[in-house]
Scaffold this motif. Structure first.
Motif, short mmCIF file in Angstrom:
data_model
loop_
_atom_site.label_atom_id
_atom_site.label_comp_id
_atom_site.label_asym_id
_atom_site.label_seq_id
_atom_site.Cartn_x
_atom_site.Cartn_y
_atom_site.Cartn_z
N TRP A 138 -9.02 -15.33 6.18
CA TRP A 138 -8.54 -14.08 6.77
C TRP A 138 -7.29 -13.59 6.04
CZ3 TRP A 138 -3.87 -13.65 9.71
CH2 TRP A 138 -3.65 -12.38 10.22
N VAL A 139 -6.40 -14.51 5.68
CA VAL A 139 -5.17 -14.13 4.99
C VAL A 139 -5.47 -13.46 3.66
CG1 VAL A 139 -3.13 -15.09 3.81
CG2 VAL A 139 -3.68 -15.82 6.13
N ILE A 140 -6.44 -13.98 2.92
CA ILE A 140 -6.74 -13.36 1.62
C ILE A 140 -7.69 -12.17 1.75
CG2 ILE A 140 -6.25 -15.43 0.29
CD1 ILE A 140 -9.22 -15.95 0.07
N ASP B 98 -15.40 -3.21 -8.36
CA ASP B 98 -14.33 -2.47 -7.71
C ASP B 98 -13.65 -3.30 -6.61
OD1 ASP B 98 -12.79 -0.07 -7.33
OD2 ASP B 98 -13.92 0.21 -5.46
N ILE B 99 -14.43 -3.98 -5.80
CA ILE B 99 -13.88 -4.81 -4.73
C ILE B 99 -13.04 -5.94 -5.31
CG2 ILE B 99 -14.46 -6.42 -2.86
CD1 ILE B 99 -14.91 -3.52 -2.13
N LEU B 100 -13.56 -6.62 -6.31
CA LEU B 100 -12.82 -7.72 -6.93
C LEU B 100 -11.53 -7.22 -7.59
CD1 LEU B 100 -15.74 -9.80 -8.46
CD2 LEU B 100 -14.38 -10.35 -6.43
N TRP B 101 -11.58 -6.06 -8.22
CA TRP B 101 -10.39 -5.49 -8.84
C TRP B 101 -9.34 -5.15 -7.80
CZ3 TRP B 101 -7.80 -5.39 -13.07
CH2 TRP B 101 -6.84 -4.42 -13.29
N ARG B 102 -9.75 -4.52 -6.70
CA ARG B 102 -8.79 -4.17 -5.64
C ARG B 102 -8.21 -5.43 -5.00
NH1 ARG B 102 -9.03 1.15 -3.69
NH2 ARG B 102 -10.59 2.39 -4.77
N TRP B 103 -9.04 -6.45 -4.83
CA TRP B 103 -8.55 -7.70 -4.26
C TRP B 103 -7.52 -8.34 -5.20
CZ3 TRP B 103 -9.65 -12.92 -5.82
CH2 TRP B 103 -9.16 -13.87 -4.92
N TRP B 104 -7.81 -8.35 -6.50
CA TRP B 104 -6.89 -8.90 -7.48
C TRP B 104 -5.56 -8.13 -7.47
CZ3 TRP B 104 -5.79 -12.99 -10.14
CH2 TRP B 104 -4.94 -12.90 -11.23
N LEU B 105 -5.62 -6.80 -7.40
CA LEU B 105 -4.40 -6.00 -7.33
C LEU B 105 -3.59 -6.30 -6.07
CD1 LEU B 105 -5.58 -2.48 -8.56
CD2 LEU B 105 -4.15 -4.13 -9.78
N SER B 106 -4.29 -6.49 -4.97
CA SER B 106 -3.57 -6.77 -3.72
C SER B 106 -2.84 -8.11 -3.78
CB SER B 106 -4.52 -6.75 -2.52
OG SER B 106 -5.39 -7.85 -2.55
N ILE B 107 -3.39 -9.08 -4.50
CA ILE B 107 -2.72 -10.37 -4.65
C ILE B 107 -1.57 -10.27 -5.66
CG2 ILE B 107 -3.02 -12.73 -5.52
CD1 ILE B 107 -5.81 -12.66 -4.30
N TYR C 91 0.19 -7.63 -6.74
CA TYR C 91 1.29 -6.72 -6.41
C TYR C 91 1.68 -6.73 -4.94
CZ TYR C 91 0.43 -5.14 -11.11
OH TYR C 91 0.26 -5.10 -12.46
N LYS C 92 1.13 -7.68 -4.21
CA LYS C 92 1.47 -7.86 -2.78
C LYS C 92 1.31 -6.57 -1.99
CE LYS C 92 3.24 -12.09 -3.33
NZ LYS C 92 2.39 -12.70 -4.29
N THR C 93 0.26 -5.84 -2.31
CA THR C 93 -0.06 -4.62 -1.57
C THR C 93 -1.45 -4.77 -1.00
OG1 THR C 93 -1.00 -3.55 -3.51
CG2 THR C 93 1.35 -3.17 -3.08
N ASP C 94 -1.81 -3.88 -0.13
CA ASP C 94 -3.14 -3.93 0.48
C ASP C 94 -4.00 -2.84 -0.14
OD1 ASP C 94 -5.24 -4.68 1.99
OD2 ASP C 94 -4.48 -3.90 3.87
N LYS C 95 -4.72 -3.20 -1.20
CA LYS C 95 -5.58 -2.26 -1.91
C LYS C 95 -7.04 -2.42 -1.51
CE LYS C 95 -2.41 -0.69 -4.77
NZ LYS C 95 -1.79 0.55 -4.51
N ARG C 96 -7.30 -3.23 -0.51
CA ARG C 96 -8.68 -3.46 -0.11
C ARG C 96 -9.19 -2.28 0.71
NH1 ARG C 96 -7.34 -8.43 3.02
NH2 ARG C 96 -5.28 -7.69 2.59
N GLU C 97 -10.47 -2.01 0.56
CA GLU C 97 -11.11 -0.93 1.30
C GLU C 97 -11.59 -1.45 2.64
OE1 GLU C 97 -12.05 2.35 0.48
OE2 GLU C 97 -10.68 2.22 -1.22
N SER C 98 -11.27 -0.78 3.71
CA SER C 98 -11.75 -1.21 5.02
C SER C 98 -13.19 -0.76 5.25
CB SER C 98 -10.84 -0.66 6.12
OG SER C 98 -10.86 0.74 6.10
N SER C 99 -13.68 0.19 4.45
CA SER C 99 -15.04 0.70 4.66
C SER C 99 -16.11 -0.24 4.11
CB SER C 99 -15.18 2.08 4.01
OG SER C 99 -14.98 1.95 2.62
N VAL C 100 -15.72 -1.25 3.37
CA VAL C 100 -16.70 -2.16 2.79
C VAL C 100 -16.82 -3.45 3.60
CG1 VAL C 100 -16.53 -1.26 0.46
CG2 VAL C 100 -15.00 -3.09 1.18
#
Length: 156
Positions: A64-66, A119-128, A130-139
């Motif tokens: 859940w954390v990741i 795209d999902i993997l890239w956003r997840w990598w960016l969120s880790i 840069y400590k931001t939440d770049k994940r899409e909630s629609s997926v």
């Protein structure tokens, strides 16, 4: 008692599909009936089942954390693990996480094509990074059906 827990897991899966959330009363009821099941069938080994539940809660909390699943899914998996002994708990982890990964990949391919996975993997990598939440909630997708199905396969 096991049949009642299965009905509660199926009900929570249905609610997760329809509302994209798992109400806490399902989790509390599963915990209560699991404890009653343990008191009747294995009162001397309750600590092994409690350890199974705690380990499952830690593992699924980390997921859940990741950002791989929701908090309700982590709580539901831990409640379901209270009825599993430790060798079965390992299979529960492997099958539910593996099934969840497989189901999510199939969902992404079905709706968005192969580019969605990148795209999902890239956003997840960016969120880790840069400590931001770049994940899409629609997926997101409901994970409770995977938990319920995995639990039923292991118990029966």
């Amino acid at each position: 008692m096991i049949l009642l827990i299965a009905v509660l897991l199926i009900s929570s899966a249905y609610t997760d599909i329809k509302q994209n959330r798992i109400p806490n009363y399902f989790i509390v009821m599963i915990l209560i009936f699991s404890m009653l099941y343990l008191l009747v069938n294995n009162p001397a080994e309750w600590w092994s089942y409690a350890l199974s539940m705690a380990a499952t809660l830690v593992l699924f909390f980390l997921l859940w954390v990741i950002g791989f699943l929701g908090a309700g899914d982590a709580k539901l998996a831990a409640a379901a693990a209270l009825t599993l002994s430790f060798p079965d708990t390992y299979w529960f982890w492997i099958l539910s996480i593996g099934g969840g990964v497989l189901f999510s990949i199939l969902q992404m391919l079905r709706y968005n094509g192969p580019r969605a996975i990148i795209d999902i993997l890239w956003r997840w990598w960016l969120s880790i990074m840069y400590k931001t939440d770049k994940r899409e909630s629609s997926v997101t997708f409901p994970f409770a059906p995977v938990i319920a199905l995995t639990w039923m396969v292991i118990v029966w």
